[in-house]
Design a protein around this motif. Structure first.
Motif, PDB file in Angstrom:
ATOM      1  N   MET A   1       0.828  -1.197   0.000  1.00 53.11           N
ATOM      2  CA  MET A   1       0.000   0.000   0.000  1.00 53.11           C
ATOM      3  C   MET A   1       0.871   1.259   0.000  1.00 53.11           C
ATOM      4  N   CYS A   2       1.878   1.275   0.846  1.00 56.11           N
ATOM      5  CA  CYS A   2       2.745   2.444   0.965  1.00 56.11           C
ATOM      6  C   CYS A   2       3.484   2.715  -0.345  1.00 56.11           C
ATOM      7  N   SER A   3       3.962   1.654  -0.990  1.00 51.08           N
ATOM      8  CA  SER A   3       4.677   1.840  -2.260  1.00 51.08           C
ATOM      9  C   SER A   3       3.735   2.351  -3.338  1.00 51.08           C
ATOM     10  N   GLN A   4       2.469   1.980  -3.276  1.00 50.24           N
ATOM     11  CA  GLN A   4       1.499   2.476  -4.246  1.00 50.24           C
ATOM     12  C   GLN A   4       1.254   3.971  -4.062  1.00 50.24           C
ATOM     13  N   VAL A   5       1.205   4.414  -2.814  1.00 45.81           N
ATOM     14  CA  VAL A   5       1.004   5.831  -2.529  1.00 45.81           C
ATOM     15  C   VAL A   5       2.205   6.633  -3.022  1.00 45.81           C
ATOM     16  N   VAL A   6       3.419   6.127  -2.746  1.00 47.96           N
ATOM     17  CA  VAL A   6       4.632   6.811  -3.206  1.00 47.96           C
ATOM     18  C   VAL A   6       4.652   6.868  -4.726  1.00 47.96           C
ATOM     19  N   ALA A   7       4.319   5.760  -5.375  1.00 48.86           N
ATOM     20  CA  ALA A   7       4.292   5.733  -6.836  1.00 48.86           C
ATOM     21  C   ALA A   7       3.287   6.753  -7.381  1.00 48.86           C
ATOM     22  N   LEU A   8       2.144   6.873  -6.726  1.00 44.81           N
ATOM     23  CA  LEU A   8       1.150   7.850  -7.146  1.00 44.81           C
ATOM     24  C   LEU A   8       1.657   9.278  -6.951  1.00 44.81           C
ATOM     25  N   LEU A   9       2.281   9.541  -5.809  1.00 43.68           N
ATOM     26  CA  LEU A   9       2.821  10.877  -5.552  1.00 43.68           C
ATOM     27  C   LEU A   9       3.902  11.258  -6.557  1.00 43.68           C
ATOM     28  N   LEU A  10       4.730  10.293  -6.922  1.00 37.75           N
ATOM     29  CA  LEU A  10       5.832  10.574  -7.837  1.00 37.75           C
ATOM     30  C   LEU A  10       5.357  10.823  -9.266  1.00 37.75           C
ATOM     31  N   THR A  11       4.075  10.563  -9.549  1.00 43.18           N
ATOM     32  CA  THR A  11       3.536  10.868 -10.874  1.00 43.18           C
ATOM     33  C   THR A  11       3.130  12.334 -10.997  1.00 43.18           C
ATOM     34  N   ILE A  12       3.110  13.062  -9.900  1.00 41.82           N
ATOM     35  CA  ILE A  12       2.753  14.480  -9.942  1.00 41.82           C
ATOM     36  C   ILE A  12       3.858  15.220 -10.697  1.00 41.82           C
ATOM     37  N   PRO A  13       3.517  15.960 -11.729  1.00 46.80           N
ATOM     38  CA  PRO A  13       4.547  16.657 -12.514  1.00 46.80           C
ATOM     39  C   PRO A  13       5.338  17.645 -11.666  1.00 46.80           C
ATOM     40  N   GLN A  14       6.651  17.612 -11.819  1.00 46.13           N
ATOM     41  CA  GLN A  14       7.561  18.540 -11.130  1.00 46.13           C
ATOM     42  C   GLN A  14       7.366  18.551  -9.609  1.00 46.13           C
ATOM     43  N   LEU A  15       7.104  17.389  -9.022  1.00 43.74           N
ATOM     44  CA  LEU A  15       6.845  17.307  -7.586  1.00 43.74           C
ATOM     45  C   LEU A  15       8.027  17.801  -6.759  1.00 43.74           C
ATOM     46  N   LEU A  16       9.213  17.277  -7.032  1.00 43.12           N
ATOM     47  CA  LEU A  16      10.365  17.639  -6.211  1.00 43.12           C
ATOM     48  C   LEU A  16      10.704  19.125  -6.310  1.00 43.12           C
ATOM     49  N   PRO A  17      10.817  19.706  -7.497  1.00 39.94           N
ATOM     50  CA  PRO A  17      11.107  21.147  -7.543  1.00 39.94           C
ATOM     51  C   PRO A  17      10.047  21.990  -6.836  1.00 39.94           C
ATOM     52  N   ARG A  18       8.789  21.581  -6.949  1.00 40.24           N
ATOM     53  CA  ARG A  18       7.715  22.332  -6.302  1.00 40.24           C
ATOM     54  C   ARG A  18       7.837  22.249  -4.787  1.00 40.24           C
ATOM     55  N   LEU A  19       8.133  21.056  -4.263  1.00 42.61           N
ATOM     56  CA  LEU A  19       8.305  20.911  -2.812  1.00 42.61           C
ATOM     57  C   LEU A  19       9.539  21.664  -2.325  1.00 42.61           C
ATOM     58  N   LEU A  20      10.624  21.603  -3.093  1.00 45.02           N
ATOM     59  CA  LEU A  20      11.845  22.298  -2.681  1.00 45.02           C
ATOM     60  C   LEU A  20      11.654  23.818  -2.695  1.00 45.02           C
ATOM     61  N   ASN A  21      10.846  24.338  -3.601  1.00 45.44           N
ATOM     62  CA  ASN A  21      10.565  25.777  -3.606  1.00 45.44           C
ATOM     63  C   ASN A  21       9.777  26.211  -2.378  1.00 45.44           C
ATOM     64  N   LEU A  22       8.946  25.325  -1.861  1.00 47.12           N
ATOM     65  CA  LEU A  22       8.153  25.642  -0.667  1.00 47.12           C
ATOM     66  C   LEU A  22       8.914  25.381   0.627  1.00 47.12           C
ATOM     67  N   LEU A  23       9.981  24.618   0.548  1.00 49.65           N
ATOM     68  CA  LEU A  23      10.711  24.179   1.741  1.00 49.65           C
ATOM     69  C   LEU A  23      11.137  25.313   2.672  1.00 49.65           C
ATOM     70  N   PRO A  24      11.694  26.431   2.173  1.00 52.48           N
ATOM     71  CA  PRO A  24      12.105  27.488   3.101  1.00 52.48           C
ATOM     72  C   PRO A  24      10.949  28.116   3.870  1.00 52.48           C
ATOM     73  N   ASN A  25       9.756  28.056   3.329  1.00 52.21           N
ATOM     74  CA  ASN A  25       8.594  28.690   3.963  1.00 52.21           C
ATOM     75  C   ASN A  25       7.740  27.727   4.770  1.00 52.21           C
ATOM     76  N   CYS A  26       7.988  26.439   4.631  1.00 56.38           N
ATOM     77  CA  CYS A  26       7.139  25.434   5.280  1.00 56.38           C
ATOM     78  C   CYS A  26       8.008  24.251   5.702  1.00 56.38           C
ATOM     79  N   SER A  27       8.535  24.306   6.919  1.00 56.93           N
ATOM     80  CA  SER A  27       9.475  23.279   7.365  1.00 56.93           C
ATOM     81  C   SER A  27       8.895  21.858   7.417  1.00 56.93           C
ATOM     82  N   PRO A  28       7.584  21.640   7.583  1.00 57.38           N
ATOM     83  CA  PRO A  28       7.080  20.260   7.539  1.00 57.38           C
ATOM     84  C   PRO A  28       7.320  19.559   6.207  1.00 57.38           C
ATOM     85  N   ILE A  29       7.574  20.312   5.141  1.00 54.41           N
ATOM     86  CA  ILE A  29       7.870  19.687   3.862  1.00 54.41           C
ATOM     87  C   ILE A  29       9.160  18.883   3.955  1.00 54.41           C
ATOM     88  N   ASN A  30      10.094  19.337   4.797  1.00 56.56           N
ATOM     89  CA  ASN A  30      11.326  18.577   5.053  1.00 56.56           C
ATOM     90  C   ASN A  30      10.961  17.177   5.538  1.00 56.56           C
TER      91      ASN A  30
END
Length: 129
Positions: A1-30
């Protein structure tokens, strides 16, 4: 189940750059990124691209500035802690009849990416400029 959720999340376009852009303003993203790393299995785009994109946040001319540097430092520290080796050992549990829990070695591929010569040269070069 957990791997399916991760696989689904990783299909979001530009997920990592979007999260990294929010990282300085929202520490829970870390914490979210570290959780995604913990449950990701190679070959994952998150595993292969996290370190290079985080290092770009540490460049002296990075657009996120000092807040981005601090956030990237905290994320790299978390990655190293996540990957740090813990020798197999038995940890006794409290309580009557509780079984011991075995702690095993963790995957350290991300920590090796941080320790690559090109990464270290870039970090030292930025510190000396």
């Amino acid at each position: 189940m957990c791997s399916q959720v991760v696989a689904l999340l990783l299909t979001i376009p530009q997920l990592l750059p979007r999260l990294l852009n929010l990282l300085p303003n929202c520490s829970p993203i870390n914490d979210i990124l570290l959780l995604l790393l913990r449950v990701s299995v190679p070959p994952s785009s998150l595993i292969t691209s996290l370190i290079p994109q985080t290092l770009r946040m540490l460049e002296p001319t990075a657009p996120l500035g000092i807040q981005g540097h601090i956030a990237a430092e905290e994320l790299l520290r978390g990655v190293i802690e996540l990957c740090s080796a813990a020798p197999p050992m038995l940890i006794p549990q409290s309580g009557a009849g509780a079984a011991a829990v075995e702690v095993e070695w963790r995957e350290n591929g991300l920590a090796r990416q941080v320790a690559e010569a090109s990464t270290v040269n870039a970090l030292v070069g930025w510190m000396l400029t």
